[in-house]
Design an enzyme around this catalytic site. Structure first.
Site, PDB file in Angstrom:
ATOM      1  N   CYS A  51       0.827  -1.216   0.000  1.00 13.34           N
ATOM      2  CA  CYS A  51       0.000   0.000   0.000  1.00 13.34           C
ATOM      3  C   CYS A  51       0.857   1.260   0.000  1.00 13.34           C
ATOM      4  CB  CYS A  51      -0.941   0.001   1.201  1.00 13.34           C
ATOM      5  SG  CYS A  51      -0.108   0.024   2.803  1.00 13.34           S
ATOM      6  N   GLU A 115       7.726  -0.527  11.641  1.00 19.17           N
ATOM      7  CA  GLU A 115       6.530  -1.382  11.469  1.00 19.17           C
ATOM      8  C   GLU A 115       6.948  -2.811  11.163  1.00 19.17           C
ATOM      9  OE1 GLU A 115       5.400  -2.755   8.522  1.00 19.17           O
ATOM     10  OE2 GLU A 115       6.419  -1.654   6.927  1.00 19.17           O
TER      11      GLU A 115
END
Length: 426
Positions: A51, A115
């Site tokens: 994304c 992340e």
């Protein structure tokens, strides 16, 4: 041999551009990799499509020609001019390409520093390409070293001590605009890792979570795992006007929620579209707050500030890992060359010892001893030379030295283009 990366990410491209460049399924990824490797200059490729980024990482013999091939292919697919693509893209080659790969694997280039998803996404991208025959040893070495670097970053810094992701940032954004989440009806569309993280976070905050997916069985599996309920995908039209909170992260090529499905409601709705291409096409500006991955940057910037010190440590680890990788690569390249030199030397010893016997210089019964003596002489002669080759393999100009030795040895393992071999015969 060179490494090359062409990168379009949240840093240099809008979500609209990234949508046009995305490869949402295995069939499209396989087609892309096939086209990339059809170039004479590109021999191995992987494609990372998430994304937040679309990146092509390849091994090539000619950087300029390989870049031209990549941009031509992307322009044809996306309908974007080559000039605009070149202006937007971050292009890295050789050491900078490896540095970028290591940074990506270590979650230092992500929209959310530290992340936890990108390592898995990179691993999946490599495994797919390798299994389909689009990459081999050259990229495998780089990716394996990238994972080692990422492990060092995790073990030697606290950058991932509080694991975060785009999904968790989206939940944090909701908490900043909605006072109380407890008991709120929440619909999560999709069953990937992003959806799983979102569902777990919302449930931990007391929300009433439902899972929706085209394949109901998959929705049920995720719902059972996280403690949610299932909502039938066939009732999506109803759901968009029923739930206060909606998260969607599917791999659909086209929007699954459009204006014609949306009705006026007398309560505020909060929608989070975490997919690229986007799942929601909504021009309705009533009581709906719509957030995309690019709308989450304020929280991301706060996260960067908190982890700035750890990020500096991590970048230092990446830098050292890049140097170690090229030292190892150079040493690796020199070993087959040394092996070939010794093979040629021993073959020469065999030929000359037989010649000495056949010409009557030595008695036939001394053939074995003659061969051993010739081999030992050549081995002693080559020892200092090959030791020096190993020593200089870590020096900046080692590629030039290796190239000369490859040319002299005419090694079958070399990386010299054929047009430069045996030039004395022309």
């Amino acid at each position: 041999m060179h490494y090359l990366t062409v990168s379009f990410s949240h840093k240099n491209s809008t979500i609209e551009i990234r949508e046009k460049l995305t490869y949402p399924n295995e069939k499209s990824v396989n087609g892309c990799l096939t086209k990339l490797n059809s170039s004479d200059e590109i021999n191995e490729t992987i494609l990372i499509s998430t994304c937040n980024r679309m990146e092509i990482f390849c091994s090539c013999s000619d950087i300029v020609a390989a870049k031209e091939h990549v941009f031509n292919m992307l322009s044809e697919r996306a309908g974007i001019s080559i000039e605009e693509l070149q202006e937007r893209a971050d292009v890295y080659d050789d050491s900078t390409a490896i540095h970028h790969l290591f940074s990506v694997a270590s979650a230092l280039d992500s929209i959310v520093i530290g992340e936890t998803q990108i390592a898995g996404q990179l691993k999946d991208a490599f495994r797919f390409s390798y299994d389909k025959g689009h990459c081999d040893k050259k990229i495998a070495r780089a990716v394996k070293s990238a994972f080692k670097c990422a492990a060092k970053v995790r073990n030697m810094t606290d950058i991932s001590s509080k694991p975060v992701s785009v999904a968790s940032v989206a939940v944090s954004k909701l908490k900043s605009v909605l006072d109380d989440i407890e008991g709120k009806k929440t619909l999560v569309i999709g069953v990937g890792e992003m959806s799983e993280i979102t569902a777990k976070h919302m449930i931990s905050h007391g929300a009433d979570v439902y899972i929706m997916n085209r394949t109901k069985q998959k929705a049920q599996i995720l719902a059972d795992e996280v403690g949610a309920k299932v909502y039938d995908y066939g009732q999506l039209d109803k759901a968009v006007n029923e739930f206060e909170i909606l998260y969607t992260a599917t791999s659909s090529n086209t929007p699954i929620i459009t204006d014609d499905m949306i009705k006026l409601c007398n309560y505020q709705r909060f929608w989070f579209d975490l997919a690229v291409p986007r799942d929601i096409s909504c021009s309705y500006t009533g009581m709906i707050q719509l957030f995309t991955v690019d709308d989450l940057k304020s929280i991301v910037e706060e996260n960067k500030g908190i982890k700035e010190g750890e990020a500096r440590k991590a970048h230092g680890i990446v830098g050292r890992s890049v140097v170690e990788f090229f030292e190892w690569l150079d040493a690796l390249n020199v070993e087959p060359m040394i092996k070939d030199i010794y093979k040629k030397a021993y073959k020469t010893a065999e030929i000359e010892s037989k010649r000495a016997i056949n010409n009557g210089y030595l008695p036939k019964e001394y053939e074995v001893q003659a061969k051993k003596m010739a081999e030992q002489t050549l081995k002693r002669f080559l020892h200092d030379m090959t030791s020096k080759m190993r020593e200089v393999s870590t020096e900046p100009k080692s590629d030039s030295i290796s190239g000369v030795m490859q040319m002299l040895a005419n090694s079958e393992n070399d990386s010299i283009p054929d047009k430069y071999k045996n030039m004395e015969k022309k």
